[in-house]
Design a protein around this motif. Structure first.
Motif, PDB file in Angstrom:
ATOM      1  N   ALA A 113      19.456 -16.566 -25.318  1.00  0.00           N
ATOM      2  CA  ALA A 113      18.541 -15.421 -25.302  1.00  0.00           C
ATOM      3  C   ALA A 113      19.158 -14.209 -25.990  1.00  0.00           C
ATOM      4  O   ALA A 113      18.494 -13.502 -26.770  1.00  0.00           O
ATOM      5  N   VAL A 114      20.441 -13.947 -25.715  1.00  0.00           N
ATOM      6  CA  VAL A 114      21.119 -12.815 -26.359  1.00  0.00           C
ATOM      7  C   VAL A 114      21.190 -13.010 -27.865  1.00  0.00           C
ATOM      8  O   VAL A 114      20.933 -12.087 -28.654  1.00  0.00           O
ATOM      9  N   ILE A 115      21.534 -14.233 -28.285  1.00  0.00           N
ATOM     10  CA  ILE A 115      21.669 -14.501 -29.723  1.00  0.00           C
ATOM     11  C   ILE A 115      20.328 -14.362 -30.439  1.00  0.00           C
ATOM     12  O   ILE A 115      20.228 -13.719 -31.493  1.00  0.00           O
ATOM     13  N   VAL A 116      19.285 -14.949 -29.877  1.00  0.00           N
ATOM     14  CA  VAL A 116      17.974 -14.894 -30.535  1.00  0.00           C
ATOM     15  C   VAL A 116      17.456 -13.461 -30.581  1.00  0.00           C
ATOM     16  O   VAL A 116      16.899 -13.005 -31.610  1.00  0.00           O
ATOM     17  N   ALA A 117      17.652 -12.724 -29.481  1.00  0.00           N
ATOM     18  CA  ALA A 117      17.170 -11.341 -29.460  1.00  0.00           C
ATOM     19  C   ALA A 117      17.886 -10.499 -30.512  1.00  0.00           C
ATOM     20  O   ALA A 117      17.247  -9.730 -31.255  1.00  0.00           O
ATOM     21  N   LYS A 123      19.792  -7.107 -37.602  1.00  0.00           N
ATOM     22  CA  LYS A 123      20.848  -7.987 -38.085  1.00  0.00           C
ATOM     23  C   LYS A 123      22.234  -7.448 -37.739  1.00  0.00           C
ATOM     24  O   LYS A 123      23.156  -8.212 -37.441  1.00  0.00           O
ATOM     25  N   ALA A 124      22.400  -6.148 -37.763  1.00  0.00           N
ATOM     26  CA  ALA A 124      23.703  -5.555 -37.482  1.00  0.00           C
ATOM     27  C   ALA A 124      24.160  -5.871 -36.058  1.00  0.00           C
ATOM     28  O   ALA A 124      25.360  -6.032 -35.794  1.00  0.00           O
ATOM     29  N   VAL A 125      23.212  -5.984 -35.126  1.00  0.00           N
ATOM     30  CA  VAL A 125      23.568  -6.319 -33.745  1.00  0.00           C
ATOM     31  C   VAL A 125      24.129  -7.733 -33.684  1.00  0.00           C
ATOM     32  O   VAL A 125      25.126  -7.997 -32.974  1.00  0.00           O
ATOM     33  N   PHE A 126      23.524  -8.630 -34.438  1.00  0.00           N
ATOM     34  CA  PHE A 126      24.033 -10.007 -34.451  1.00  0.00           C
ATOM     35  C   PHE A 126      25.416 -10.076 -35.086  1.00  0.00           C
ATOM     36  O   PHE A 126      26.259 -10.865 -34.655  1.00  0.00           O
ATOM     37  N   ILE A 127      25.682  -9.264 -36.098  1.00  0.00           N
ATOM     38  CA  ILE A 127      27.023  -9.207 -36.683  1.00  0.00           C
ATOM     39  C   ILE A 127      28.027  -8.752 -35.622  1.00  0.00           C
ATOM     40  O   ILE A 127      29.146  -9.279 -35.532  1.00  0.00           O
ATOM     41  N   ALA A 218      33.970 -18.303 -39.280  1.00  0.00           N
ATOM     42  CA  ALA A 218      32.816 -17.598 -38.718  1.00  0.00           C
ATOM     43  C   ALA A 218      32.137 -16.702 -39.742  1.00  0.00           C
ATOM     44  O   ALA A 218      30.959 -16.335 -39.564  1.00  0.00           O
ATOM     45  N   THR A 219      32.837 -16.311 -40.813  1.00  0.00           N
ATOM     46  CA  THR A 219      32.203 -15.460 -41.828  1.00  0.00           C
ATOM     47  C   THR A 219      31.028 -16.164 -42.507  1.00  0.00           C
ATOM     48  O   THR A 219      30.122 -15.506 -43.027  1.00  0.00           O
ATOM     49  N   PHE A 220      31.011 -17.501 -42.503  1.00  0.00           N
ATOM     50  CA  PHE A 220      29.900 -18.220 -43.133  1.00  0.00           C
ATOM     51  C   PHE A 220      28.610 -18.045 -42.346  1.00  0.00           C
ATOM     52  O   PHE A 220      27.514 -18.167 -42.907  1.00  0.00           O
ATOM     53  N   VAL A 221      28.721 -17.748 -41.054  1.00  0.00           N
ATOM     54  CA  VAL A 221      27.517 -17.423 -40.290  1.00  0.00           C
ATOM     55  C   VAL A 221      26.964 -16.081 -40.756  1.00  0.00           C
ATOM     56  O   VAL A 221      25.741 -15.903 -40.908  1.00  0.00           O
ATOM     57  N   ALA A 222      27.865 -15.127 -40.977  1.00  0.00           N
ATOM     58  CA  ALA A 222      27.435 -13.830 -41.500  1.00  0.00           C
ATOM     59  C   ALA A 222      26.825 -13.973 -42.888  1.00  0.00           C
ATOM     60  O   ALA A 222      25.854 -13.275 -43.230  1.00  0.00           O
ATOM     61  N   MET A 223      27.363 -14.862 -43.704  1.00  0.00           N
ATOM     62  CA  MET A 223      26.805 -15.074 -45.040  1.00  0.00           C
ATOM     63  C   MET A 223      25.443 -15.760 -44.975  1.00  0.00           C
ATOM     64  O   MET A 223      24.585 -15.528 -45.820  1.00  0.00           O
ATOM     65  N   LEU A 224      25.235 -16.613 -43.988  1.00  0.00           N
ATOM     66  CA  LEU A 224      23.900 -17.174 -43.786  1.00  0.00           C
ATOM     67  C   LEU A 224      22.895 -16.076 -43.461  1.00  0.00           C
ATOM     68  O   LEU A 224      21.761 -16.081 -43.933  1.00  0.00           O
ATOM     69  N   LEU A 225      23.327 -15.116 -42.666  1.00  0.00           N
ATOM     70  CA  LEU A 225      22.435 -14.046 -42.240  1.00  0.00           C
ATOM     71  C   LEU A 225      22.084 -13.103 -43.383  1.00  0.00           C
ATOM     72  O   LEU A 225      21.024 -12.457 -43.361  1.00  0.00           O
TER      73      LEU A 225
END
Length: 365
Positions: A113-117, A123-127, A218-225
């Motif tokens: 729930a936290v991740i999806v929200a 986007k900055a919150v997810f980073i 983990a930076t590849f998750v940020a690059m996906l975003l």
């Protein structure tokens, strides 16, 4: 002398004086008679009040049954141990899961729930969520290395450099991630110089390894975003990894018989791997068809297959680290799951695989 003289008494011979003094009755040795005592007569108590015919009938039955002394299950001789009754084997117990499923499901739903929200709001919150997970994971890894191996990988430069890597990957892409990784490694080398030289090589080696293993992947998750449909790409990455782990767990727990890598992770089975592949391929086809712009179902099949392979290898890789450290979990922060690193084990190596395949299938933006 003829043959008849052997063993035959001569006529008129009456024996020795001892033989003449022996009383009439059965023949016995006079010398033995001096050392014998009469056998005491033990009354047959259980047969008291019964006639002889009744006792004879029962004795015959006892002989057929293996001896009179065995009546009632007793031993035949004094030194014979009584036979113990055969115990029936306990009923087979149902297969149980190796963790607290209620806690695991509750924590998983809360994290999801936290991740999806954060993913679909700002986007900055997810980073920020990624950076926090990276810092906590680095703390768990360096703490276990120091506790179990005496390796002191410097946490401060790793934490600062790790957070910087996430931001650089989101803002500048792969180039920014590589530059941040190089600067973090350099900071680890310099920071460790403030302490005595003993153990310098193993400490900085562990520090560089930790920088690559946790924040750089983990930076590849940020690059996906950072793509235009970034939230959908990150959601696809998360869904496929979770579905792969769930399929492996469910199928392996129910049908698993053949060990996949018993020396590394005894709980993983080949049947579980097949479950991971099947679940991930189906989920990949659905995600590529309905979530990713320009994606097709057959691309999703390939993506799901790659995710199942990378997630399994990532899980085995961390199991190898934990076996070397002699621990079961990296931490206790997440009830039912262990630590943060116990949840990142399959996510970290899967992130670059998903990023690369999505770039090949639909482009970087």
């Amino acid at each position: 002398m003829n043959d008849s003289s052997w063993g035959a008494p001569q006529a008129g011979y009456r024996g020795t004086p001892e033989m003449q003094a022996a009383p009439a009755g059965p023949a016995y040795d006079v010398h033995d008679a001096q050392h014998t005592r009469p056998m005491p007569v033990v009354p047959d108590v259980p047969d008291a009040g019964r006639d002889a015919d009744d006792r004879d009938d029962r004795d015959d039955r006892d002989v057929r049954d293996g001896g009179a002394a065995r009546r009632g299950g007793g031993p035949l001789f004094r030194d014979e141990k009584p036979q113990e009754p055969m115990s029936t084997p306990p009923p087979p117990q149902k297969k149980r899961a190796g963790r607290d499923l209620r806690a695991a499901i509750g924590v998983g739903v809360g994290l999801g729930a936290v991740i999806v929200a954060s993913l679909f709001v700002v986007k900055a919150v997810f980073i920020g969520v990624i950076a926090i997970a990276v810092v906590v994971g680095l703390w768990e890894l360096t703490s276990r290395l120091e506790e179990r191996k005496g390796i002191k990988a410097p946490l401060v430069p790793l934490a600062v450099g790790g957070a910087a890597m996430i931001v650089a990957g989101y803002v500048r892409g792969a180039e920014g991630a590589w530059v941040a990784m190089a600067l973090t490694a350099l900071a680890v080398l310099v920071w460790r110089m403030t302490e005595p030289p003993e153990g310098y090589l193993k400490d900085v080696t562990a520090g560089v390894f930790a920088a690559f293993y946790v924040p750089f992947l983990a930076t590849f998750v940020a690059m996906l975003l950072s793509a235009d449909d970034g939230p959908q790409r990150v959601l696809t990455f998360l869904l496929l990894t979770v579905v792969s782990d769930t399929g492996a767990y469910a199928v392996g727990w129910r049908f698993g018989k053949h060990k996949l890598a018993p020396r590394i992770s005894p709980g993983k089975t080949r049947e579980g791997l097949f479950g991971a592949v099947a679940f991930a391929m189906v989920a990949g086809a659905l995600c590529m068809q309905f979530l990713i712009d320009g994606g097709t179902w057959w691309q999703g099949l390939l993506l799901g297959l790659a995710v199942a392979a990378s997630a399994t290898l990532g899980d085995l890789g961390e199991s190898m680290i934990k076996r070397d450290l002699g621990i079961k979990d990296m931490g206790t922060l997440l009830p039912g799951h262990g630590g943060i690193m116990d949840r990142l084990d399959s996510l970290l190596p899967t992130a670059p695989v998903v990023w690369l395949l999505l770039v090949l299938f639909v482009g970087a933006n």
